[in-house]
Design an enzyme around this catalytic site. Structure first.
Site, PDB file in Angstrom:
ATOM      1  N   SER A 294      10.370 -43.045 -27.083  1.00 39.54           N
ATOM      2  CA  SER A 294       9.553 -44.184 -26.658  1.00 39.54           C
ATOM      3  C   SER A 294      10.325 -45.112 -25.713  1.00 39.54           C
ATOM      4  O   SER A 294      10.650 -44.733 -24.592  1.00 39.54           O
ATOM      5  CB  SER A 294       9.055 -44.928 -27.899  1.00 39.54           C
ATOM      6  OG  SER A 294       8.073 -45.869 -27.581  1.00 39.54           O
ATOM      7  N   ASP A 305      15.649 -41.753 -12.703  1.00 38.71           N
ATOM      8  CA  ASP A 305      14.862 -41.661 -11.474  1.00 38.71           C
ATOM      9  C   ASP A 305      15.462 -42.489 -10.344  1.00 38.71           C
ATOM     10  O   ASP A 305      15.344 -42.130  -9.166  1.00 38.71           O
ATOM     11  CB  ASP A 305      13.422 -42.118 -11.725  1.00 38.71           C
ATOM     12  CG  ASP A 305      12.569 -41.016 -12.352  1.00 38.71           C
ATOM     13  OD1 ASP A 305      13.122 -39.950 -12.665  1.00 38.71           O
ATOM     14  OD2 ASP A 305      11.356 -41.236 -12.538  1.00 38.71           O
ATOM     15  N   LYS A 319       7.945 -38.976 -26.626  1.00 41.32           N
ATOM     16  CA  LYS A 319       6.810 -39.868 -26.915  1.00 41.32           C
ATOM     17  C   LYS A 319       6.479 -40.681 -25.663  1.00 41.32           C
ATOM     18  O   LYS A 319       7.173 -41.626 -25.331  1.00 41.32           O
ATOM     19  CB  LYS A 319       7.100 -40.800 -28.079  1.00 41.32           C
ATOM     20  CG  LYS A 319       5.916 -41.708 -28.432  1.00 41.32           C
ATOM     21  CD  LYS A 319       6.261 -42.645 -29.578  1.00 41.32           C
ATOM     22  CE  LYS A 319       5.086 -43.573 -29.872  1.00 41.32           C
ATOM     23  NZ  LYS A 319       4.781 -44.488 -28.763  1.00 41.32           N
TER      24      LYS A 319
END
Length: 459
Positions: A294, A305, A319
């Site tokens: 999460s 990224d 998740k």
């Protein structure tokens, strides 16, 4: 029935909505019609009349709501007022209880670790202990929310646990509950001025505690850290806003995470502050494992990224859904899945997780023995991965982000490290992260070598 955007719980949780009654006719718009409600009322009446043991209507309604929500997906649920208050207290990092981290995936709850300085730690509760009874009530088959409800309580009250440990006979231990203060951020300056911070969960105070920890580490290193390790292993997540703030401490602006829901009012792009990087030029390693989920995945995915860090460890839990807390005045709250989240490059983590740039398993003798290796996509009712979000961009090209389909099977399914070893001198994965940073510092590229591959400097 209509819904309106409300306030965040203590200004820090996910989207919070408020339900209100707004007139008749809702049954014609996809809501339950009078026939459906009549069926529910008839079933309740029959149970109250004929069931072998007395049961009240309010208990049946609460159980029906829990069943209704839990059948939607693994993370939606109904909370009664007490459970709702416990959730609010947990996000504040303070609650009344005995101080243990539990795994509820098996037939009975198993202790992951006692929290330092709590009644459980003082009573000698150990990792791996199984709680087979609470105040004489068997826990086998008991709902997870009910187990937590029985363990928590007002400070000064007592609870008796029946513990099964290895091959020993079961024994009882009586604990006096106390106010448990969850310290979500722990830090240490390692050798060669490498800073180490572990975040065990994302609570309201996590961003402030992280910033303070970084300041202290810089001071101890006389103003310059040669490397930094952000340890998110065994971090089950927490508050979205906290995750966004934490990620923003390591990048200078740009997208951290995007949410997309059925209703475009649940769509949002969360961004980092310009000039927010507190460690400019310092190479960073983020550690994750199969128990990182999460909010921890949001942070790891965002920094990956943006090519700010090297992600090491094993693939995370996967998740990728957002739960909104919807208060029901006087009746508790719903925890309802309302959106999916995407990394800055538009990747959905749902069911796939974050794949590390560098696979690093915990040594076999440091792995949790007999760990049940469930991931999000193995949970009943879990959403399928929806694919990449169109049009998402980062400041840097994300084309070299690892592909989960091509990752090492061992890295994807490796058991997590024993909790009591995390951050210690014996921690094999931490040793690998430190070695990575030391190698990066030996390269002319410094921070860039840590993110693109330290071995490049030897070519």
């Amino acid at each position: 029935m209509s819904r309106f955007r409300g306030l965040a719980i203590r200004a820090a949780t996910l989207v919070v909505l408020v339900l209100c009654s707004c007139g008749a006719g809702a049954g014609n718009n996809g809501s339950a019609g009078t026939g459906d409600l009549g069926l529910m009322q008839e079933v309740i009446r029959q149970i109250e009349k004929s069931y072998v043991a007395p049961v009240t209507g309010d208990v049946l309604v609460k159980d029906a709501l829990r069943g209704m929500l839990s059948r939607l997906d693994p993370h939606s649920d109904f909370m009664d007022p007490q459970q709702y208050q416990q959730l609010v207290s947990a996000t504040r990092g303070e609650f009344g209880g005995i101080g243990i981290e539990l795994s509820l995936q098996g037939t009975v709850p198993q202790v992951i670790a006692p929290i330092e300085g709590t009644p459980a730690a003082g009573a000698g509760i150990e990792p791996g202990d199984r709680i087979v009874r609470v105040d004489g009530q068997p826990t086998a088959g008991m709902d997870g929310e009910e187990i937590v409800k029985r363990l928590r309580g007002a400070s000064g009250t007592r609870v008796t646990l029946t513990i099964a440990r290895s091959d020993q006979p079961a024994f009882e231990v009586t604990l006096t509950r106390a106010i448990v203060h969850v310290v979500s951020v722990k830090s240490e300056l390692k050798a060669n001025n490498i800073g180490y911070v572990r975040i065990s969960s994302f609570a309201e105070n996590t961003p402030a505690d992280l910033a303070s920890a970084i300041t202290r580490l810089k001071q101890r290193a006389r103003g310059r850290l040669n490397g930094f390790i952000l340890d998110l292993r065994n971090d089950p997540g927490g508050l979205l806003d906290s995750a966004v703030a934490v990620a923003g401490d390591f990048i200078d602006g740009g997208t951290v995470v995007t949410t997309r829901g059925r209703d475009n009012r649940d769509d949002h792009v969360y961004t980092a502050s310009v000039a927010g990087d507190l460690l400019q030029g310092t190479p960073i390693v983020v550690l994750i494992n199969s128990a990182s989920a999460s909010a921890a995945e949001i942070v790891a995915g965002a920094l990956q990224d943006h090519h700010r860090v090297t992600v090491m460890g094993t693939r995370s839990f996967g998740k990728g859904s957002v739960q909104s807390i919807i208060p029901l005045e006087g009746h508790g709250a719903l925890r309802l899945t309302t959106a999916l989240y995407y990394t800055p490059a538009g990747r959905s983590i749902q069911g796939e997780g974050i794949t590390p740039d560098v696979a690093a398993e915990a040594p076999k003798d440091q792995q949790v023995a007999g760990a049940l290796l469930l991931s999000e996509n193995e949970l009943s009712g879990a959403f399928k991965n929806p694919g990449r979000l169109a049009g998402a961009k980062t400041k840097n090209d994300a084309s070299n982000v690892p592909d989960p389909a091509k990752s090492s099977p061992a890295a994807a399914h490796s058991p997590p490290i024993k909790v009591d070893l995390i951050g210690t001198e014996a921690d094999g994965q931490l040793k690998a992260a430190i070695a990575r940073l030391e190698e990066a510092n030996a390269c002319p590229g410094g921070a860039s070598a840590a993110t693109t591959g330290a071995k490049a400097c030897a070519q």
